[in-house]
Design a protein around this motif. Structure first.
Motif, mmCIF file in Angstrom:
data_model
loop_
_atom_site.group_PDB
_atom_site.id
_atom_site.type_symbol
_atom_site.label_atom_id
_atom_site.label_comp_id
_atom_site.label_asym_id
_atom_site.label_seq_id
_atom_site.Cartn_x
_atom_site.Cartn_y
_atom_site.Cartn_z
ATOM 1 N N LEU A 37 0.843 -1.198 0.000
ATOM 2 C CA LEU A 37 0.000 0.000 0.000
ATOM 3 C C LEU A 37 0.878 1.248 0.000
ATOM 4 O O LEU A 37 0.616 2.219 -0.707
ATOM 5 C CB LEU A 37 -0.906 0.030 1.234
ATOM 6 C CG LEU A 37 -1.993 -1.046 1.358
ATOM 7 C CD1 LEU A 37 -2.812 -0.809 2.623
ATOM 8 C CD2 LEU A 37 -2.908 -1.073 0.146
ATOM 9 N N GLU A 38 1.945 1.200 0.804
ATOM 10 C CA GLU A 38 2.855 2.358 0.882
ATOM 11 C C GLU A 38 3.490 2.632 -0.478
ATOM 12 O O GLU A 38 3.592 3.782 -0.914
ATOM 13 C CB GLU A 38 3.938 2.106 1.942
ATOM 14 C CG GLU A 38 3.396 2.267 3.357
ATOM 15 C CD GLU A 38 4.340 1.699 4.412
ATOM 16 O OE1 GLU A 38 5.361 1.088 4.050
ATOM 17 O OE2 GLU A 38 4.037 1.875 5.616
ATOM 18 N N GLU A 39 3.902 1.563 -1.165
ATOM 19 C CA GLU A 39 4.507 1.741 -2.492
ATOM 20 C C GLU A 39 3.508 2.350 -3.475
ATOM 21 O O GLU A 39 3.856 3.187 -4.301
ATOM 22 C CB GLU A 39 4.955 0.377 -3.056
ATOM 23 C CG GLU A 39 6.238 -0.160 -2.456
ATOM 24 C CD GLU A 39 6.470 -1.613 -2.894
ATOM 25 O OE1 GLU A 39 7.003 -2.367 -2.081
ATOM 26 O OE2 GLU A 39 6.096 -1.971 -4.036
ATOM 27 N N ILE A 40 2.266 1.907 -3.368
ATOM 28 C CA ILE A 40 1.226 2.422 -4.266
ATOM 29 C C ILE A 40 1.010 3.915 -4.025
ATOM 30 O O ILE A 40 0.922 4.706 -4.962
ATOM 31 C CB ILE A 40 -0.086 1.614 -4.088
ATOM 32 C CG1 ILE A 40 0.113 0.196 -4.642
ATOM 33 C CG2 ILE A 40 -1.267 2.303 -4.780
ATOM 34 C CD1 ILE A 40 -0.984 -0.785 -4.299
ATOM 35 N N VAL A 41 0.958 4.305 -2.743
ATOM 36 C CA VAL A 41 0.771 5.726 -2.419
ATOM 37 C C VAL A 41 1.948 6.550 -2.951
ATOM 38 O O VAL A 41 1.761 7.628 -3.533
ATOM 39 C CB VAL A 41 0.597 5.937 -0.896
ATOM 40 C CG1 VAL A 41 0.604 7.426 -0.544
ATOM 41 C CG2 VAL A 41 -0.700 5.292 -0.416
ATOM 42 N N PHE A 279 -4.933 5.735 -12.790
ATOM 43 C CA PHE A 279 -3.654 5.519 -12.106
ATOM 44 C C PHE A 279 -3.032 4.181 -12.524
ATOM 45 O O PHE A 279 -3.724 3.175 -12.654
ATOM 46 C CB PHE A 279 -3.861 5.549 -10.590
ATOM 47 C CG PHE A 279 -2.656 5.107 -9.800
ATOM 48 C CD1 PHE A 279 -1.487 5.853 -9.828
ATOM 49 C CD2 PHE A 279 -2.694 3.938 -9.051
ATOM 50 C CE1 PHE A 279 -0.368 5.441 -9.106
ATOM 51 C CE2 PHE A 279 -1.592 3.519 -8.326
ATOM 52 C CZ PHE A 279 -0.423 4.268 -8.365
ATOM 53 N N ASP A 280 -1.740 4.197 -12.708
ATOM 54 C CA ASP A 280 -0.922 3.001 -12.979
ATOM 55 C C ASP A 280 -1.353 2.209 -14.214
ATOM 56 O O ASP A 280 -1.270 0.987 -14.242
ATOM 57 C CB ASP A 280 -0.879 2.074 -11.751
ATOM 58 C CG ASP A 280 0.367 1.180 -11.745
ATOM 59 O OD1 ASP A 280 1.356 1.555 -12.405
ATOM 60 O OD2 ASP A 280 0.348 0.118 -11.107
ATOM 61 N N ASN A 281 -1.792 2.920 -15.242
ATOM 62 C CA ASN A 281 -2.097 2.252 -16.513
ATOM 63 C C ASN A 281 -0.891 1.495 -17.059
ATOM 64 O O ASN A 281 -1.029 0.542 -17.805
ATOM 65 C CB ASN A 281 -2.562 3.275 -17.559
ATOM 66 C CG ASN A 281 -4.046 3.587 -17.412
ATOM 67 O OD1 ASN A 281 -4.763 2.925 -16.660
ATOM 68 N ND2 ASN A 281 -4.514 4.601 -18.126
ATOM 69 N N GLU A 282 0.290 1.946 -16.663
ATOM 70 C CA GLU A 282 1.522 1.301 -17.150
ATOM 71 C C GLU A 282 1.925 0.090 -16.306
ATOM 72 O O GLU A 282 2.931 -0.541 -16.575
ATOM 73 C CB GLU A 282 2.668 2.322 -17.143
ATOM 74 C CG GLU A 282 2.473 3.430 -18.134
ATOM 75 C CD GLU A 282 3.361 3.269 -19.342
ATOM 76 O OE1 GLU A 282 4.588 3.392 -19.176
ATOM 77 O OE2 GLU A 282 2.839 3.015 -20.435
ATOM 78 N N ALA A 413 -8.391 3.482 -0.380
ATOM 79 C CA ALA A 413 -7.714 4.189 0.714
ATOM 80 C C ALA A 413 -6.400 4.802 0.244
ATOM 81 O O ALA A 413 -5.999 5.875 0.716
ATOM 82 C CB ALA A 413 -7.459 3.231 1.882
ATOM 83 N N CYS A 414 -5.728 4.138 -0.701
ATOM 84 C CA CYS A 414 -4.460 4.686 -1.226
ATOM 85 C C CYS A 414 -4.701 6.046 -1.884
ATOM 86 O O CYS A 414 -3.887 6.967 -1.741
ATOM 87 C CB CYS A 414 -3.830 3.734 -2.241
ATOM 88 S SG CYS A 414 -3.178 2.237 -1.474
ATOM 89 N N ALA A 415 -5.803 6.168 -2.617
ATOM 90 C CA ALA A 415 -6.112 7.446 -3.270
ATOM 91 C C ALA A 415 -6.358 8.533 -2.222
ATOM 92 O O ALA A 415 -5.908 9.672 -2.362
ATOM 93 C CB ALA A 415 -7.328 7.297 -4.187
ATOM 94 N N LEU A 416 -7.049 8.159 -1.156
ATOM 95 C CA LEU A 416 -7.312 9.129 -0.088
ATOM 96 C C LEU A 416 -6.000 9.508 0.621
ATOM 97 O O LEU A 416 -5.742 10.685 0.894
ATOM 98 C CB LEU A 416 -8.313 8.542 0.926
ATOM 99 C CG LEU A 416 -9.808 8.791 0.654
ATOM 100 C CD1 LEU A 416 -10.203 8.452 -0.758
ATOM 101 C CD2 LEU A 416 -10.688 8.047 1.646
#
Ligand code: ADP
Ligand code: MG
Length: 496
Positions: A37-41, A279-282, A413-416
């Motif tokens: 989750l941290e990496e995604i944020v 987000f993250d289409n790649e 939650a990552c988006a928030l």
């Protein structure tokens, strides 16, 4: 592993070894530990930064979110007053509303829906906008308005299609979606198309704001409950808009003097439409399961809206359907048999996930006998013959729904969290408000709790204590009216 929200259920039925092993494997594939989750944020913050500083080009447009400035710089306090019109085009119906802001965070609304025919959706764009203008005319004739007859009525236009916005009431259509295919529209300024149609009919109305539904949701939440950081949609799709410092939107390249002037005028903030569904289409950071890849591959927009496809109502059910089918094919559930609806593309509506998990809510009618209520969903909504469904199968299907849904909530939650960090609110001591809308927020059991649990892992209890998540409904009505009001306020400010 993420907290099991349906845990009590797992203890009511003894699962055969094969079922347990299959579920463990699914759980592993969908698991998002705190570190992930941290990496995604972090990656999301990187995309925020790119989108705020660079105009996307043909080559780069899938590598970061567009972060579209909305030119909306007046966030409501709740004291706004006046009568405004709001138009909402983008779904099955065209909606015309008259909204009166009462100035005490309250409002009244009168509305009418008008059908948009298939012919209008596919025909000349002028015909569509003539129809819209006619509907406004009809509304004003039949329902009337309480606004001042000598003054032009200001209108906020919620247009839920991708638009390249260049001013509060100016934006060109990038492409149609959702079954619209009108000719001669792409590249045109849609606010101008509407204004021209209104003027052709001599209707005394000014289209003063072009509104994205996320921005409308933010405005509605701010008006009703005060200071709001972010408006988000978790419905058919997902997207969010938040309040950013003008100084950080460097692709709009302002001089130091302009920034100082903006600060003096109290216009140093602007609502930005992130388009976070893209987000993250790649595929840099999110773990895609084979089920996600399948959903994506046969969707109408492969390799687009990657984040949305793991989160929103249009896709969650479809991911779940693919996992359930996998368990069928592996002979784990339903004695290896499927059904017509389970075989059909989009045959498992996300609403069924809410029904499958409803028993987990306190005070739910189905809490007393969860297996019976899950069995009812499986036989009635998914069309599996009752004699094929064991109690263990019921647990397995509900658990799959929970696994897929929990991953969606944790990504939400990552988006928030990214929005909180981007705006420095992880370090402030202020209350941080989110106004969220959409069926998932409203109906998916424990949406709030799952989002907050992930937020707590990411930001800590001290921050989560300050986070308020409100259901903010009708951004396309009240929110659009507030955008029209903001346009009026900004015009008045500019005159002085
Ligand atoms: P929109 O985003 O178009 O305004 P909604 O917020 O009404 O629409 O969301 C519609 C989406 O939510 C659909 O994809 C539908 O499958 C899903 N949905 C509808 N009812 C529920 C429910 N009770 N629980 C979860 N999802 C639902
Ligand atoms: Mg909606």
């Amino acid at each position: 592993m993420s907290p099991p929200y349906l845990l009590p259920l797992n203890n009511t039925v003894e699962l055969p070894e094969k079922t347990r092993a299959a579920l463990d494997s699914i759980e592993q594939q969908f698991d998002l530990p705190t570190k992930k989750l941290e990496e995604i944020v972090e990656q999301m913050l990187w995309e925020f930064g790119k989108g705020l500083s660079e105009q996307p080009t043909k080559e780069t447009k899938d590598t970061f979110m567009p972060m579209i400035p909305t030119y909306l710089q007046h966030i409501p306090s709740g004291k706004e007053t006046g009568t405004f019109l709001a138009l909402d085009l983008g779904g099955t119906n065209l909606r015309v509303c008259e909204v009166t802001l009462l100035g005490d965070s309250k409002w009244t609304m009168r509305q009418q829906k008008y059908k948009v025919s298939q012919a209008l959706k596919m025909g000349e764009v002028a015909a569509l906008f003539d129809y819209i203008a006619n509907s406004v005319d009809q509304f004003l004739t039949e329902i009337g308005t309480t606004g001042d007859p000598n003054e032009k009525l200001y209108l906020g236009f919620t247009f839920s299609f991708p638009v390249a916005q260049t001013a509060l009431a100016k934006g060109t259509l990038i492409n149609w979606t959702k079954g619209f295919e009108c000719k001669n529209a792409v590249g045109k300024d849609v606010a101008q198309l509407l204004q021209d149609a209104l003027d052709r009919k001599h209707i005394h109305v000014k289209c003063s704001a072009l509104v994205n539904d996320t921005a409308g949701t933010l405005m509605a939440a701010a008006y009703e409950r005060g200071d709001c950081l972010c408006g988000g949609i978790f419905g058919t799709g997902t997207n969010g808009a938040y309040v950013e410092d003008v100084a950080k939107i460097t692709k709009e390249s302002k001089t130091k003097e302009e920034l100082e002037q903006a600060k003096k005028d109290g216009l140093d903030k602007m609502v930005v439409n992130t388009e976070w569904g893209a987000f993250d289409n790649e595929r840099v950071v999110m773990p895609f399961t084979i089920f996600d890849s399948r959903v994506d591959r046969i969707s109408i927009n492969p390799r687009k809206q990657a984040f949305e496809k793991m989160i929103s109502g249009m896709y969650l059910g479809e991911v779940t359907r693919n996992v359930v089918l996998h368990l069928v094919d592996a002979q784990v559930i339903f004695k290896g048999f499927s059904s017509k609806s389970l075989n059909a593309h989009y045959g498992l509506d996300t609403a069924i996930m809410s029904a499958l998990e409803a028993f987990s809510l306190p005070n739910s009618d189905s809490a007393a006998d969860p297996i019976a209520s899950i069995r009812k969903c499986i036989t009635k909504d998914l069309g599996i013959a009752d004699e094929l469904v064991s109690d263990a199968d019921c647990v397995a299907v509900a658990r799959v729904s929970e696994i897929v849904g929990t991953r969606g909530c944790r990504l939400s939650a990552c988006a928030l969290a990214a929005t909180i960090k981007q705006t420095g609110n992880d370090k402030s001591d202020k209350e941080v408000k989110f106004g969220l809308d959409g069926s998932l927020v409203e109906f998916y059991p424990r949406f709030d709790q799952r989002v907050k649990d992930a937020l707590r892992e990411l930001l800590g209890e001290d921050v989560v204590k300050r986070v308020v998540i409100d259901l903010a409904k009708d951004g396309s009505g009240v929110g659009a009216a507030l955008c029209a009001q903001a346009a009026m306020a900004m015009e008045a400010k500019a005159k002085h």
